[in-house]
Design an enzyme around this catalytic site. Sequence first.
Site, mmCIF file in Angstrom:
data_model
loop_
_atom_site.group_PDB
_atom_site.id
_atom_site.type_symbol
_atom_site.label_atom_id
_atom_site.label_comp_id
_atom_site.label_asym_id
_atom_site.label_seq_id
_atom_site.Cartn_x
_atom_site.Cartn_y
_atom_site.Cartn_z
ATOM 1 C CG LEU A 158 -0.542 -0.058 2.658
ATOM 2 C CD1 LEU A 158 -0.034 1.519 2.910
ATOM 3 C CD2 LEU A 158 -1.428 -0.510 3.417
ATOM 4 C CE LYS A 213 7.577 -3.170 0.989
ATOM 5 N NZ LYS A 213 6.264 -2.383 0.823
ATOM 6 C CB ALA A 262 11.812 13.888 -14.360
ATOM 7 N N GLY A 267 11.066 10.029 -1.771
ATOM 8 C CA GLY A 267 11.373 10.324 -0.483
ATOM 9 C C GLY A 267 10.261 9.451 0.395
ATOM 10 C CB CYS A 270 8.699 2.872 1.805
ATOM 11 S SG CYS A 270 7.282 2.754 2.855
ATOM 12 N NE ARG A 337 7.541 8.826 8.291
ATOM 13 C CZ ARG A 337 7.244 7.804 8.329
ATOM 14 N NH1 ARG A 337 7.810 6.646 9.233
ATOM 15 N NH2 ARG A 337 6.071 7.493 8.132
HETATM 16 C C1 UGA Z 1 5.719 2.986 -1.690
HETATM 17 C C2 UGA Z 1 5.336 2.040 -2.742
HETATM 18 O O1 UGA Z 1 4.945 2.825 -3.969
HETATM 19 C C3 UGA Z 1 4.224 1.174 -2.106
HETATM 20 O O2 UGA Z 1 4.009 0.093 -3.163
HETATM 21 C C4 UGA Z 1 5.242 0.498 -1.133
HETATM 22 O O3 UGA Z 1 4.025 -0.475 -0.152
HETATM 23 C C5 UGA Z 1 5.189 1.415 0.192
HETATM 24 O O4 UGA Z 1 6.430 2.375 -0.756
HETATM 25 C C6 UGA Z 1 5.998 0.795 1.218
HETATM 26 O O5 UGA Z 1 7.129 -0.138 1.003
HETATM 27 O O6 UGA Z 1 5.477 0.759 2.391
HETATM 28 P P1 UGA Z 1 5.030 5.356 -0.859
HETATM 29 O O7 UGA Z 1 6.301 5.496 -0.155
HETATM 30 O O8 UGA Z 1 3.724 5.736 -0.024
HETATM 31 O O9 UGA Z 1 4.655 3.978 -1.390
HETATM 32 O O10 UGA Z 1 5.047 6.484 -1.821
HETATM 33 P P2 UGA Z 1 5.252 6.395 -3.528
HETATM 34 O O11 UGA Z 1 3.704 6.890 -4.034
HETATM 35 O O12 UGA Z 1 5.631 5.188 -4.063
HETATM 36 O O13 UGA Z 1 5.952 7.548 -3.900
HETATM 37 C C7 UGA Z 1 7.403 7.392 -3.351
HETATM 38 C C8 UGA Z 1 8.106 8.538 -3.755
HETATM 39 O O14 UGA Z 1 8.654 8.330 -5.341
HETATM 40 C C9 UGA Z 1 7.472 9.883 -3.662
HETATM 41 O O15 UGA Z 1 8.655 10.956 -3.292
HETATM 42 C C10 UGA Z 1 6.950 10.399 -5.147
HETATM 43 O O16 UGA Z 1 6.901 11.710 -5.197
HETATM 44 C C11 UGA Z 1 8.134 9.686 -5.866
HETATM 45 N N1 UGA Z 1 7.987 9.315 -7.228
HETATM 46 C C12 UGA Z 1 6.931 8.634 -7.449
HETATM 47 C C13 UGA Z 1 8.375 10.235 -8.325
HETATM 48 O O17 UGA Z 1 9.365 10.936 -7.937
HETATM 49 N N2 UGA Z 1 8.332 9.797 -9.667
HETATM 50 C C14 UGA Z 1 7.170 9.004 -9.763
HETATM 51 O O18 UGA Z 1 7.130 8.800 -11.325
HETATM 52 C C15 UGA Z 1 6.514 8.223 -8.884
#
Ligand code: UGA
Length: 443
Positions: A158, A213, A262, A267, A270, A337
């Site tokens: 999630l 994972k 991009a 951040g 996770c 975080r």
């Molecule tokens: C992420 C994973 O997407 C989940 O599947 C996983 O369960 C979770 O970590 C975890 O291990 O608990 P999350 O940290 O909530 O989820 O956030 P994301 O939506 O994946 O985004 C992570 C980061 O990547 C954010 O800073 C977002 O802005 C950045 N991002 C995402 C980008 O810079 N570009 C993208 O195309 C997508």
Amino acid sequence: MYRVGVVGLGYVGLCTGAVLAKKLEVVGLDVDARKVKSLRKGMTAIPEKGLQQLLKWGLDSGRLSFTSDYNELAGSDFVFIAVGTPSLTSGEIDLRHVESSAASIGKAIRGSGWEPVIVMKSTVVPGTTDGVVTGLLETHSGKRVGKDFEVCSNPEFLREGSAIQDTLNPDRIVIGSRSRKGSRRLEAFWRAFYGRKAPLFVVTDNTTAELVKYSSNAFLATKISFINFISRIAEKFPGCDVNVVAKAMGLDPRIGPSFLEAGPGYGGSCFPKDLKALIAFSEALGLDPGMINSVDMVNETQPQHVLSLAEGTLGGLQGKRVAILGLAFKAGTSDVRESRSIVLARLFLSHGAELRVYDPRATDEARRFLGDSVAYTRSAMDCIRGSDVAVVMNAESEFRRLKPAEFLKHMRRATVLDTRRIYDPGRFSMVELFQLGRGVAKR
Ligand code: UGA
């Protein structure tokens, strides 16, 4: 009706517990007595859409209860361990909470006829469930896994900001177990819960499930760092646009369009932690983690890259007034975080800039990291007032709605650095707009 225990009431534990309580009896456990007290009143600091309503419904119906006493888990068919696994300075994960919860569950099993399935949801490096958790459960319960109780691994996918929806509609369920009995029980549980909406199941051993994972998060992070590196190339060529590159790449079904946006870098709680853990884990296995190191390195240097763009535009940063719009690691959350905004703010400060910052939800959280070193404002407009550059760091809708005329009116010099590509350059032609991954001719 199944009875379920959930240990650790952070993002994963609380959202999972609240969703399960729609249909089952759930006991949520956390060692933080203050958190338990608030949750009993239906209060949580986690701003997930739909969570508050689910909590209320669960408490009112009596399906959901909270405790700090492990003995109250007794009789549960399943106990999910969802405690945090924070980073140590070495990059390895700190297993303290996993270990203490496994030991406490073991003690609660001791001397009882209780035969639960213990399910690891916390993110742990491959080998932890079999090598650490199972041993602690056996030692403290005085019983045998596979005979008196079962242990499964069931990683969580999630996302913050859509945790409830993701839990209600998972795209796959991965189940690891040492015995077919354990995995059959857990699969039957999830099939009963999701009914006709049940997704695909992958049933495997615990270590493989744990590796799924890390591989999933590392692969998503790799896509992000890859496109961020390509965006640095695109910026060198006027007219070249990383968004067009990503779109065209994503049309290839082997590549896919998602996680190719991009930005200022990933951040959150996770990706950065998991990547560092995977690096440390690979090294411990005697493997060269070069590939994952590069992903991490692009991410670590991305805030510096954003800073250089601002510095180049303004011709130095000393005494310049900088507005940062967006402090949370992504839109829709208050979580700062490992947010690249916090890293960037510190970089600006170290270069002598004066900083004003704003986020519709994350200001209080950011204060814990930035203290009095920056000015916190109450609105985006207030933040950009009198500044020389506005740096947009997340895609909150409030920032999307800002009009070019507002930047022109309020800023000392209307320069906008859009790291999330939320503005249309056509509409923003009256301001000096710089966008990550879009090459522009030198002005
Ligand atoms: C992420 C994973 O997407 C989940 O599947 C996983 O369960 C979770 O970590 C975890 O291990 O608990 P999350 O940290 O909530 O989820 O956030 P994301 O939506 O994946 O985004 C992570 C980061 O990547 C954010 O800073 C977002 O802005 C950045 N991002 C995402 C980008 O810079 N570009 C993208 O195309 C997508």
